[in-house]
Structures are given as C-alpha cells and as structure tokens.
Design a protein around this motif. Structure first.
Motif, mmCIF file in Angstrom:
data_model
loop_
_atom_site.group_PDB
_atom_site.id
_atom_site.type_symbol
_atom_site.label_atom_id
_atom_site.label_comp_id
_atom_site.label_asym_id
_atom_site.label_seq_id
_atom_site.Cartn_x
_atom_site.Cartn_y
_atom_site.Cartn_z
ATOM 1 N N LEU A 1 36.197 38.431 34.476
ATOM 2 C CA LEU A 1 37.380 39.141 33.975
ATOM 3 C C LEU A 1 37.637 40.450 34.716
ATOM 4 O O LEU A 1 38.709 41.040 34.560
ATOM 5 N N HIS A 2 36.677 40.884 35.537
ATOM 6 C CA HIS A 2 36.873 42.101 36.325
ATOM 7 C C HIS A 2 37.587 41.840 37.646
ATOM 8 O O HIS A 2 38.115 42.775 38.257
ATOM 9 N N PHE A 3 37.590 40.596 38.112
ATOM 10 C CA PHE A 3 38.000 40.345 39.484
ATOM 11 C C PHE A 3 39.469 40.644 39.746
ATOM 12 O O PHE A 3 39.845 40.999 40.868
ATOM 13 N N ASP A 4 40.326 40.489 38.741
ATOM 14 C CA ASP A 4 41.734 40.801 38.971
ATOM 15 C C ASP A 4 42.046 42.280 38.742
ATOM 16 O O ASP A 4 43.174 42.722 38.958
ATOM 17 N N ARG A 5 41.040 43.041 38.300
ATOM 18 C CA ARG A 5 41.238 44.472 38.058
ATOM 19 C C ARG A 5 40.567 45.331 39.132
ATOM 20 O O ARG A 5 41.027 46.423 39.426
ATOM 21 N N ALA A 6 39.457 44.860 39.663
ATOM 22 C CA ALA A 6 38.694 45.656 40.625
ATOM 23 C C ALA A 6 39.325 45.580 42.010
ATOM 24 O O ALA A 6 39.732 44.509 42.467
ATOM 25 N N PRO B 1 37.085 33.942 45.900
ATOM 26 C CA PRO B 1 38.263 34.806 45.732
ATOM 27 C C PRO B 1 37.943 36.301 45.730
ATOM 28 O O PRO B 1 38.779 37.110 46.103
ATOM 29 N N PHE B 2 36.727 36.669 45.295
ATOM 30 C CA PHE B 2 36.391 38.089 45.253
ATOM 31 C C PHE B 2 35.357 38.478 46.310
ATOM 32 O O PHE B 2 35.232 39.663 46.627
ATOM 33 N N ARG B 3 34.682 37.522 46.877
ATOM 34 C CA ARG B 3 33.591 37.828 47.805
ATOM 35 C C ARG B 3 34.069 38.654 48.987
ATOM 36 O O ARG B 3 33.360 39.541 49.474
#
Length: 426
Positions: free
Chosen positions: A157-162, A179-181
């Motif tokens: 849930l942090h990935f679209d905010r960080a 997607p976040f790496r």
C-alpha cells in the motif's frame, strides 16, 4: 528544510542520517512507538506516539499483523495531525514502512515526498520461508503464498505513495516487486571504520556462564584462539543450531581455542522454541554429550554486551562466525570485518555481497556443519591466513561501506534528491 523521520524504535536505520540532517541545520522531527533515544538527541526532536488500542482477541491469525500495523498507522496519523496543527510542514518524510506507521502520511501532507526503507518484501522462494527443512511448518505452498500475500499488504500500500526507496543490499532490493524495484537505491547504513578497527592491544574482561555451568570472568586479549558468535537472540534463522553442532569437532581439534557466544533467549525473527526451553538450551543439551566437560568449559555464554565491550570483543576475536538463512544481514557481520576478524559465514543471500570466498572471508554451505568446523579449525591454526583475510575484509569495509566517506554521503544525497520536484509529474 524540515524532515519527518518515522521508525518504531527510532533511530534504527536512521541512527546516522537523523543527526547528520540536524547537524546541517535542518529541522528534524522523529516519531516512534518506543524511541531508544531521548527528545533532543543530537539535535533531533524525538516524539512518541501512543496507539489507542491493542489487537482484537480472536481475530483471524492471518490478519493479526495487518491489524496491528493499522492500529499504529492510525496512531501516527493522529500524531501527524497534531504536528500539522502546530505548524510543522515537512519538506520530506523518511520512514521504515514495515510497521505501518507511514501509511497515512499522504493524507496529512499530500505534497511532502515520501521515501521508504526497503528492508525486505516477503517471498515464497529464495528467503527464510521453507529454507530449513528441520523447522519447516510443512504447510501447503498455496496456503503459505496466501499468508505471505496478506503479510506484504501494508508495504504494498506504500508503493503508490512513496517517491523512492532505500535498501541496504541488492539482495534485499531485489525482493521487491518490479513496479517499485526501479525506485530503490542500494545504500547500506555503513560502519564507522574509525571506531570499529583492529587493535592489537585490546583486552576485555567478560562475565558469563560456561558450557559446564560455571559462572566465570574471562580475561581476553588479542592473539588468542578466540572464536566468536553473536546474535541478538539465539535462533535457527541465525544458525545457532549449526554453529553449536560444529563446536564439538572444533574444540576437539583445537585444544587451545576458546568460544564466546553472545545472545539472549528471546525471539527476533523466527518462532519461539516450542517447549519453552529456549533455542540455546535446547541445542546445547543436544551437543554437550558429544564433548568432554573440559571442552564444554571453554565455551562462554554472555547474554548481552555494552557497545564498547562489543567492539573490544570483535577486536580480540581470531575467528568470527556469521550464519543466517537468506534474510536481512546483521550489522555485526560488517563490524567484525571492519575490526579485521577472519570471518566464516554462510553462503546465503546478502552475505555474498560482503564476502568473497577465500578473499575477504570463508563462505560455507549453511547446513554443512562438518565444513564449517573444518573452516574454523583451519583459520584458528593459521595466523597468517587470518591476517590476510582480516586485512582484506577491513579494506573492503573502508572502500565500500565506510560510514563517513561512502554510505552517509550517499544516504544524504538520496534524501536531497527525494526533496527535488518529481519531474515525472510535471
């Protein structure tokens, strides 16, 4: 500039970053559940948040972890609202997201960029889960995968905010989903090589309980055949069972060797010992019959050490052993290398990023206790090999992982870039 740092046990991974930001004239506020430093520590305003409730009795076991993190996130949300009401508007927020504390920061400060510490994203394969057959729960892989999916929920849930992530090793960064790496920069917290350094004059008086059951004070000095093993808590994830099972052979082959094992009987990462004895007692009771009392008396168990005593222990250590499942590495591994100890470590996960076999230490298969015992005995018998490996290990720490010249500057650069406008949104 103004920075908000979040960590359950502040300072944690921010122990160097926070005071460095404050020393540069920035206003630094830290929020934690159980801060380990007082308010005003090195120029940092340290605040404590208080959850309004505990976990729900009888809740589904898979969501206990998620509920606990939501309770903490809610508490930090309230503390953040109070900070905003008092006029605090951070230019950036830096958080360890694993406990959920940073989950709702965008609701309070939508324009403040969020950087997160990417310690580990739990995977079904290639990590601690199912690695050790002796302690595997044997649950169906589909059930295990479902449970891990829930366990990762709060981080996801942090990935679209960080805006960006920070990870201490490539192994840990690569556990995160693609997607976040790409947003993660690999920067270790670093080791102060000016403090953690060899000292041929180091001595240490250490009180503990021997394997024979006697309370003793040992006087230790550099040059002895001293074998060290350090865990926060003794547990299989950190290989205490493998190490103890190798000890009878080591002690039999090296009659002048002494062993210091530092650690407590709590739980850090894995499960508690099911009978209540604790893992140290369980495994020692297993291996003690394999050695004569005079050998058992050459093992000293020490629950914990002050920081300066810990440094001296590594300085007088001839061989230091670090074992771990594929998991988060311990700071003690780098600190032992920085002190010039010859290290024998498990050939697992992130450990390979610090040790090149036969160059900066020895790597052994985690489960091969015979090879572990032989590697330890070989090094104890060869001061020249210990000197070569220890010197190379320290050189690597100085060149790549030194706090002041390498890691902290890169971490500060990461924070600075975090504060820059997000060009992708312009």
């Amino acid at each position: 500039m103004k920075f908000l740092l979040l960590h359950q046990n502040f300072p944690g991974q921010w122990r160097h970053l926070a005071p460095a930001l404050a020393a540069r004239g920035h206003e630094v506020v830290a929020l934690g559940l159980t801060p380990q430093v007082p308010d005003g520590w090195l120029g940092v305003r340290v605040l404590r948040y208080q959850p309004a409730r505990g976990s729900t009795p009888g809740i589904h076991p898979w969501v206990i972890d998620v509920e606990t993190k939501m309770i903490r996130a809610e508490a930090v949300l309230g503390a953040a609202l109070q900070l905003r009401q008092g006029g605090f508007m951070p230019d950036a927020i830096v958080a360890h997201p694993a406990w959920g504390e940073s989950l709702f920061m965008a609701e309070v400060w939508p324009d403040a960029p969020l950087g997160i510490y990417c310690e580990l994203f739990h995977q079904l394969h290639g990590q601690d889960m199912g690695f050790d057959p002796e302690f595997d729960t044997q649950e169906p892989p589909e059930v295990r995968a479902a449970r891990l999916r829930v366990k990762n929920t709060v981080q996801w849930l942090h990935f679209d905010r960080a805006r960006a992530g920070l990870s201490p090793t490539r192994y840990q960064a690569d556990t995160y989903p693609p997607p976040f790496r790409g947003c993660i920069q690999v920067v270790h917290e670093g080791v102060d090589t000016e403090v953690m350094k060899p000292d041929a004059a180091a001595t240490l008086h250490l009180r503990g309980t021997t394997g024979a059951g006697d309370s003793e004070v040992w006087e230790l000095a550099h040059g002895a055949e001293l074998l060290t093993f350090v865990n926060r808590n003794f547990e299989p994830l950190r290989g205490c069972h493998v190490f103890m099972r190798a000890l009878p052979d080591v002690l039999a082959s090296r009659p002048q060797a002494y062993v210091v094992m530092v650690g407590q009987d709590g739980v850090s990462y894995g499960a508690a010992e099911p009978t209540g004895r604790g893992w140290r007692r369980r495994f020692w009771e297993e291996v003690a019959p394999r050695m004569p009392p005079k050998d058992a008396a050459r093992v000293l168990f020490v629950p914990s050490l002050r920081r300066d005593d810990f440094t001296r222990l590594l300085q007088v250590s001839a061989v230091h052993v670090f074992l771990s499942y594929p998991f988060v590495p311990s700071w003690s591994l780098l600190e032992a290398m920085s002190c010039g100890a010859a290290v024998v470590a498990s050939d697992t996960g992130a450990v390979r990023e610090f040790i090149t076999h036969a160059q900066t230490g020895y790597l052994v298969d985690f489960f091969d206790r015979d090879r572990l015992a032989k590697a330890i005995s070989l090094l104890l018998a060869s001061p020249a090999t210990r000197q070569r490996l220890g010197a190379a290990a320290r050189a690597r720490m100085q060149a790549q992982f030194d706090l002041k010249t390498q890691c902290l500057p890169r971490m500060l650069d990461w924070v600075q870039r975090l504060c820059q406008p997000d060009l992708s949104k312009t």
